[in-house]
Design an enzyme around this catalytic site. Structure first.
Site, short mmCIF file in Angstrom:
data_model
loop_
_atom_site.label_atom_id
_atom_site.label_comp_id
_atom_site.label_asym_id
_atom_site.label_seq_id
_atom_site.Cartn_x
_atom_site.Cartn_y
_atom_site.Cartn_z
N ILE A 14 7.39 -0.52 10.88
CA ILE A 14 8.21 0.67 10.70
C ILE A 14 7.69 1.49 9.51
O ILE A 14 7.96 2.67 9.40
CB ILE A 14 9.71 0.34 10.48
CG1 ILE A 14 9.92 -0.46 9.19
CG2 ILE A 14 10.29 -0.39 11.67
CD1 ILE A 14 11.37 -0.47 8.72
N ASP A 15 6.94 0.83 8.61
CA ASP A 15 6.49 1.49 7.38
C ASP A 15 5.39 2.53 7.62
O ASP A 15 5.16 3.38 6.77
CB ASP A 15 5.97 0.46 6.37
CG ASP A 15 6.99 -0.62 6.05
OD1 ASP A 15 8.20 -0.37 6.22
OD2 ASP A 15 6.58 -1.72 5.65
N ARG B 48 8.30 0.01 2.08
CA ARG B 48 7.48 -0.67 1.06
C ARG B 48 6.82 0.33 0.11
O ARG B 48 7.51 1.14 -0.46
CB ARG B 48 6.45 -1.60 1.73
CG ARG B 48 7.12 -2.77 2.42
CD ARG B 48 6.26 -3.95 2.59
NE ARG B 48 5.98 -4.60 1.31
CZ ARG B 48 6.82 -5.41 0.67
NH1 ARG B 48 8.00 -5.70 1.18
NH2 ARG B 48 6.49 -5.96 -0.47
N HIS C 179 18.05 -3.15 7.09
CA HIS C 179 17.50 -3.61 8.37
C HIS C 179 18.01 -2.85 9.58
O HIS C 179 17.51 -3.05 10.69
CB HIS C 179 17.72 -5.11 8.52
CG HIS C 179 16.96 -5.87 7.48
ND1 HIS C 179 17.42 -6.01 6.19
CD2 HIS C 179 15.75 -6.46 7.51
CE1 HIS C 179 16.53 -6.68 5.48
NE2 HIS C 179 15.52 -6.97 6.26
N LEU C 180 19.00 -1.97 9.37
CA LEU C 180 19.43 -1.11 10.49
C LEU C 180 18.24 -0.33 11.03
O LEU C 180 18.15 -0.02 12.22
CB LEU C 180 20.46 -0.09 10.00
CG LEU C 180 21.90 -0.53 9.88
CD1 LEU C 180 22.72 0.59 9.27
CD2 LEU C 180 22.44 -0.91 11.26
N GLN C 181 17.30 -0.03 10.10
CA GLN C 181 16.13 0.76 10.50
C GLN C 181 15.18 -0.01 11.40
O GLN C 181 14.30 0.56 12.03
CB GLN C 181 15.36 1.20 9.23
CG GLN C 181 16.14 2.15 8.38
CD GLN C 181 15.64 2.15 6.93
OE1 GLN C 181 14.88 3.02 6.53
NE2 GLN C 181 16.08 1.20 6.13
N MET D 262 13.68 2.09 3.84
CA MET D 262 12.58 1.13 3.70
C MET D 262 11.23 1.86 3.66
O MET D 262 11.19 3.09 3.62
CB MET D 262 12.63 0.13 4.84
CG MET D 262 13.71 -0.92 4.70
SD MET D 262 13.59 -2.13 6.04
CE MET D 262 14.62 -3.44 5.38
N LYS E 228 6.51 -14.55 6.34
CA LYS E 228 6.05 -15.44 5.26
C LYS E 228 5.17 -16.53 5.87
O LYS E 228 5.00 -16.57 7.09
CB LYS E 228 7.23 -16.04 4.50
CG LYS E 228 8.34 -16.59 5.33
CD LYS E 228 9.52 -16.92 4.44
CE LYS E 228 10.66 -17.47 5.27
NZ LYS E 228 11.87 -17.66 4.51
N GLY F 243 -0.20 -7.47 6.71
CA GLY F 243 -0.37 -8.90 6.42
C GLY F 243 -0.94 -9.63 7.64
O GLY F 243 -1.90 -10.41 7.53
O1 F6P Z 1 7.56 -4.10 6.42
C1 F6P Z 1 8.77 -3.82 7.04
C2 F6P Z 1 9.91 -3.97 6.08
O2 F6P Z 1 11.10 -3.65 6.75
C3 F6P Z 1 9.78 -3.17 4.79
O3 F6P Z 1 10.09 -1.81 4.96
C4 F6P Z 1 10.72 -3.91 3.88
O4 F6P Z 1 10.36 -3.78 2.53
C5 F6P Z 1 10.54 -5.34 4.32
O5 F6P Z 1 10.02 -5.31 5.63
C6 F6P Z 1 11.82 -6.13 4.32
O6 F6P Z 1 11.53 -7.43 4.59
P1 F6P Z 1 12.65 -8.52 4.95
O7 F6P Z 1 12.91 -8.43 6.43
O8 F6P Z 1 12.00 -9.81 4.59
O9 F6P Z 1 13.87 -8.22 4.16
#
Ligand code: F6P
Length: 367
Positions: free
Chosen positions: A144-145, A189, A288-290, A187, A79, A122
């Site tokens: 990771i996306d 996005r 977030h494990l991923q 995940m 952010k 971003g």
């Molecule tokens: O862009 C990586 C990612 O892990 C996306 O797959 C997921 O939507 C987003 O970040 C999650 O963000 P945050 O860590 O803010 O929950």
């Protein structure tokens, strides 16, 4: 006029962390020291240039033994772009303020000759905006996306797919034991790369991706077909950005100065499957494990190659470019290529075709 020699470069990591970030940093630092340059580590994306007390000098010791460690020694944030920085006004209202000139001033004051910015879409967009303001910037793609254009793959993706695949493998036995439908949310996005690759590799029955709005009847038909053949359990992998045809994205939250937070689609899918088929369903959200833990060997090597290539690009003064993989070579692509569009799953691609040939449903074909 002769160009000023490179003396000092800086590196930062932005966006969500991805396994392999530390390997890139190590390659950048060692390749730079090898050339006699100094390296400054900027804390948390560009925050360290808004508050320079958080800048650190990176030496051999700082990057010792970190190739296989997840996260980032520099910290990161997804952010607060310096171009739209959330700022509290005296009235208490929070508004977005352009603080990019402060970053440029700090950059010049610290006599930084080049910045290597490691990040996702971003971060590459911000890097491009700073390049337009005259900063010598090189991007290193991470996410990771795997949704960044210009590179065949980003580091972090292979690790995320491995984690998701291991989880799906494990869910098979418990789903079969209880004759349940397991819905696994991954995940990614707005791109279905993680869902597609982990789902195919781990024998999912249904894969739902953002690129194909799905139909609940098609999903349930696949589950009922299996039931009729005596396969009384099913595994559904759903990408967080998938949505039913004519429906909306499932969103968890929204905060000023950051992208919308996706999440919750698995619950919706499971509820609907249960209502329509009468089968017991359970959901698993991998979250977030991923992103956590050690990178795979593939990601480590890619990250090291990207880091070393970025330093060679600084040496060649190939600024306003991003390192990219175009196998077998690593090369440079203009930052604008990386930011021009999102890289989605090609629906006519070989992996999609393979999945369909294996009988995996994408929730788009009612028999
Ligand atoms: O862009 C990586 C990612 O892990 C996306 O797959 C997921 O939507 C987003 O970040 C999650 O963000 P945050 O860590 O803010 O929950």
């Amino acid at each position: 006029m002769t160009e000023r020699a490179i003396h000092r470069i800086a590196v930062n990591t932005g966006g969500g962390d991805a396994p392999g970030l530390n390997a890139v940093i190590r390659a950048i630092v060692l390749s730079s020291l090898h050339r006699g340059w100094e390296v400054l580590g900027i804390h948390k994306g560009y925050e360290g240039l808004l508050d320079t007390s958080k800048i650190i000098q990176l030496d051999r010791d700082s990057v010792r033994g970190i190739t296989h460690i997840g996260g980032t020694i520099l910290g990161t944030t997804n952010k607060n772009s310096p171009f739209e920085y959330p700022t509290k006004l005296p009235s208490g209202e929070v508004t977005l303020v352009d603080r990019s000139d402060e970053v440029v001033d700090a950059f010049r004051r610290l006599r930084i000759d080049a910045l290597i910015a490691i990040g996702g879409d971003g971060s590459m967009r911000i890097a491009s905006q700073f390049a337009a303001k005259g900063l010598p910037i090189i991007g290193v793609p991470k996410t990771i996306d795997n949704d960044l254009s210009g590179t065949v793959v980003t580091f972090g993706f292979d690790t995320a797919v491995m984690v998701a695949s291991e989880a799906i493998d494990r869910l098979h036995s418990t789903a079969e034991a209880h004759e349940r439908v397991m819905v696994v949310e991954v995940m990614g996005r707005y791109a279905g790369w993680i869902a597609l690759h982990s789902g195919v590799a781990s024998t999912a029955d249904v894969i739902l991706i953002p690129e194909i709005p799905f139909d609940f009847s098609a999903v349930c038909e696949k589950i009922n077909d299996r039931e009729a053949r005596g396969r009384r359990f099913s595994i559904v992998v759903v990408a967080e950005g998938a949505k039913p045809a004519g429906g909306q994205l499932t969103v968890k939250g929204h905060e000023l100065g950051r992208e919308v937070q996706l999440g919750g689609i698995a619950e919706l899918v499971a509820r609907e499957i249960s209502a329509r088929t009468g089968k017991e369903t359970r959901t698993v959200v991998l979250g977030h494990l991923q992103r956590g833990g050690a990178p795979t060997t593939f990601d480590r090597l890619l990250a090291l190659r990207f880091g070393a290539a970025a330093v060679r690009m600084v040496e060649a003064r190939q600024f306003n470019h991003m390192v990219a993989l175009d196998p077998p070579r690593v090369h440079a692509v203009p930052l604008e290529v990386a930011t021009s569009r999102m890289k989605c799953v090609p629906l006519d691609g070989d992996t999609m075709q393979t999945a369909r040939d294996l009988g995996i449903s994408f929730g788009d074909e009612v028999g």
